[in-house]
Design an enzyme around this catalytic site. Structure first.
Site, mmCIF file in Angstrom:
data_model
loop_
_atom_site.group_PDB
_atom_site.id
_atom_site.type_symbol
_atom_site.label_atom_id
_atom_site.label_comp_id
_atom_site.label_asym_id
_atom_site.label_seq_id
_atom_site.Cartn_x
_atom_site.Cartn_y
_atom_site.Cartn_z
ATOM 1 N N HIS A 199 99.296 -98.043 -28.752
ATOM 2 C CA HIS A 199 98.857 -99.166 -29.582
ATOM 3 C C HIS A 199 99.252 -98.834 -31.023
ATOM 4 C CE1 HIS A 199 95.826 -101.635 -31.721
ATOM 5 N NE2 HIS A 199 95.722 -102.350 -30.621
ATOM 6 N N GLN A 210 91.091 -97.926 -24.256
ATOM 7 C CA GLN A 210 91.200 -98.696 -23.007
ATOM 8 C C GLN A 210 90.723 -97.907 -21.795
ATOM 9 O OE1 GLN A 210 91.787 -101.803 -22.822
ATOM 10 N NE2 GLN A 210 92.575 -102.192 -24.877
ATOM 11 N N CYS A 265 99.726 -105.658 -29.935
ATOM 12 C CA CYS A 265 99.728 -104.540 -30.909
ATOM 13 C C CYS A 265 100.420 -103.317 -30.307
ATOM 14 C CB CYS A 265 98.321 -104.180 -31.367
ATOM 15 S SG CYS A 265 97.523 -105.488 -32.266
ATOM 16 N N LYS A 325 84.910 -103.009 -26.813
ATOM 17 C CA LYS A 325 85.649 -103.077 -25.544
ATOM 18 C C LYS A 325 84.777 -102.595 -24.378
ATOM 19 C CE LYS A 325 90.082 -102.317 -27.866
ATOM 20 N NZ LYS A 325 90.695 -103.647 -27.891
HETATM 21 N N1 PLP Z 1 93.944 -98.190 -29.015
HETATM 22 C C1 PLP Z 1 94.132 -98.999 -27.965
HETATM 23 C C2 PLP Z 1 94.795 -98.434 -26.741
HETATM 24 C C3 PLP Z 1 93.709 -100.323 -28.006
HETATM 25 O O1 PLP Z 1 93.906 -101.120 -26.955
HETATM 26 C C4 PLP Z 1 93.086 -100.804 -29.185
HETATM 27 C C5 PLP Z 1 92.675 -102.207 -29.281
HETATM 28 O O2 PLP Z 1 93.133 -103.060 -28.566
HETATM 29 C C6 PLP Z 1 92.900 -99.917 -30.240
HETATM 30 C C7 PLP Z 1 93.332 -98.626 -30.123
HETATM 31 C C8 PLP Z 1 92.237 -100.349 -31.505
HETATM 32 O O3 PLP Z 1 90.911 -100.691 -31.263
HETATM 33 P P1 PLP Z 1 90.042 -101.333 -32.435
HETATM 34 O O4 PLP Z 1 90.812 -102.527 -32.936
HETATM 35 O O5 PLP Z 1 88.769 -101.694 -31.763
HETATM 36 O O6 PLP Z 1 89.881 -100.280 -33.474
#
Ligand code: PLP
Length: 421
Positions: free
Chosen positions: A138, A218, A379, A241
């Site tokens: 991500h 995730q 993302c 999540k």
């Molecule tokens: N890492 C992964 C694998 C994600 O899927 C996400 C969000 O979709 C994030 C990090 C970032 O999470 P957050 O926006 O809740 O900080």
């Protein structure tokens, strides 16, 4: 192009290892109808829904317990402090961390990774050092490291993945050299669902004396996580999540490392004493929690931990696996639908393309059918580049989803295909 059933799918008779009807009654939002159809909420990888016990706990906190924490001796402050710190113990148990002081509250996975970048990366990495990430990350596990590289003159090395979305572990082993200082990898890919063999990858990194940060955003909602068993140095996740509040999350770090790191932000609560000449920082975890934190968020996260523990993470993983298997089988009956991400070890994420239809149109049409999926690059633009697609549609399941919702999704895709051909 029209949708044609290739063959009658083998029907999986799915029986959840918990009372699914009762669980669904805990989620008021699941009763919604959207565009006259029952809502099928399949965007859980973006954010999961909140159950009544967590909502009730937040109401209880806001109406009966709220005050600032750590700083007063009055009843409400002590109550709020106990709730805030009590939730830390629940997160410790959820991750099986050794000690509560190894759990730092953050705004989410993104802030947790940035905390490690600032606290560890900026302190210990210098010009020429290398950080290993994977092609499945991500953006929140790429951009902070790129910022560090820009500032320090470090280099990002990338573990490639194959056509299924499986990381090439031979290539990973070859990325290590005398300059490698950190590995930052996702446990589960948000775009493809691949579950990475992080335990083995951590062992490889440790054999080279390199610490590992695991992005569990995730994974934590779907798998039982044991940071001691993984032996990771850092692990992070986001509460929203996991059916908890937004703006909340946690970073696990080994105490020895956290103690050596510099603070992320300066301010109240992260200090033991301040004079104009010198500040003495507080002990961990408080050293990393400057200012008034998201107290309600922590309390809500604690309630979420209780809720998930009562269902059991292994039960959650089993049901989501059944949903994924059924959905995958159903998709395979659809001509012109390509699943992107076919790793043998997957969490309940189904990224797909419908031939001849832009993913945004797929998402818009599915919304007409009451089905909420995500469309876009998730993302994770490097993943999209790897698979040579600008975007995908993505259905992502949670334990409260049903086989009927999978059917609603598949019927929706057939309608999309009829509309566009
Ligand atoms: N890492 C992964 C694998 C994600 O899927 C996400 C969000 O979709 C994030 C990090 C970032 O999470 P957050 O926006 O809740 O900080």
């Amino acid at each position: 192009m029209s949708a044609v059933a290739k063959s009658a799918p083998a029907v999986i008779v799915g029986t959840p290892p918990f009372d699914l009807a009762r669980i669904r009654r805990d989620f008021p939002i699941l009763d919604l109808t959207v565009n006259g159809r029952p809502l099928a909420y399949l965007d859980n990888a973006a954010s999961a829904q909140m159950p009544r016990p967590v909502i009730d706990r937040l109401i209880q906190y806001e109406t009966r317990e709220h005050a600032n924490i750590h700083r007063a001796v009055h009843y409400l402050s002590e109550t709020a402090t106990a709730a805030y710190e009590g939730a830390r113990g629940k997160v410790r148990r959820f991750l099986n961390a050794r000690e509560e002081r190894e759990v730092i509250y953050t705004r989410g996975a993104t802030e947790a990774i940035n905390l490690v970048m600032h606290g560890y990366g900026r302190k210990f990495l210098t010009e020429g050092d290398e950080i290993i990430v994977s092609q499945l990350e991500h953006h929140s596990n790429i951009v902070p490291w790129q910022m560090l590289c820009g500032e320090k003159g470090c280099k990002l090395r990338v573990i490639p993945c194959d056509e299924r979305g499986v990381l090439d572990l031979d290539a990973y082993g070859k990325l290590f050299n005398g300059h490698t200082r950190l590995v930052a990898i996702t446990h589960v890919s948000n775009a493809l669902g691949t579950i990475n063999p992080v335990k083995d990858m951590i062992a490889t990194a440790h054999a080279h004396g390199v610490p590992v940060l695991v992005d569990g955003a995730q994974a934590a909602p779907h798998l039982a996580v044991d940071v001691q068993d993984l032996d990771c140095d850092f692990y992070c996740f986001s509460a929203h999540k996991l059916c908890g509040p937004t703006g909340m999350g946690a970073l696990y770090g080994k105490a020895g490392l956290l103690e050596k790191m510099q603070p992320f932000q300066g301010g109240g609560d992260m200090i033991l004493s301040v004079t104009f000449e010198k500040t003495v920082y507080n002990v961990i975890p408080h050293k990393f929690e400057a200012g008034t934190p998201h107290i309600a968020g922590a309390v809500g996260l604690g309630a979420t931990m209780d809720y998930l523990a009562a269902i059991g993470m292994d039960n959650i993983a089993a049901w989501e696996h059944a949903l994924l298997s059924y959905a995958t089988q159903q998709f395979e009956t659809l001509d012109g639908v390509r699943i992107i991400g076919t790793a043998p070890e997957k969490a309940a994420v189904l990224s797909f393309e419908v031939k001849g239809v832009h993913p945004h149109d797929v998402g818009t049409m599915l919304n007409e059918e009451g089905v909420a999926v995500r469309t876009g690059h998730h993302c994770a633009q490097p993943v999209m580049q790897r698979f040579r697609v600008p975007a995908t549609a993505r259905a992502s399941f949670a334990f409260y989803n049903t086989m009927a919702e999978v059917d609603q999704l598949v019927a929706g895709i057939r309608r999309v295909q009829q509309m566009f051909t």
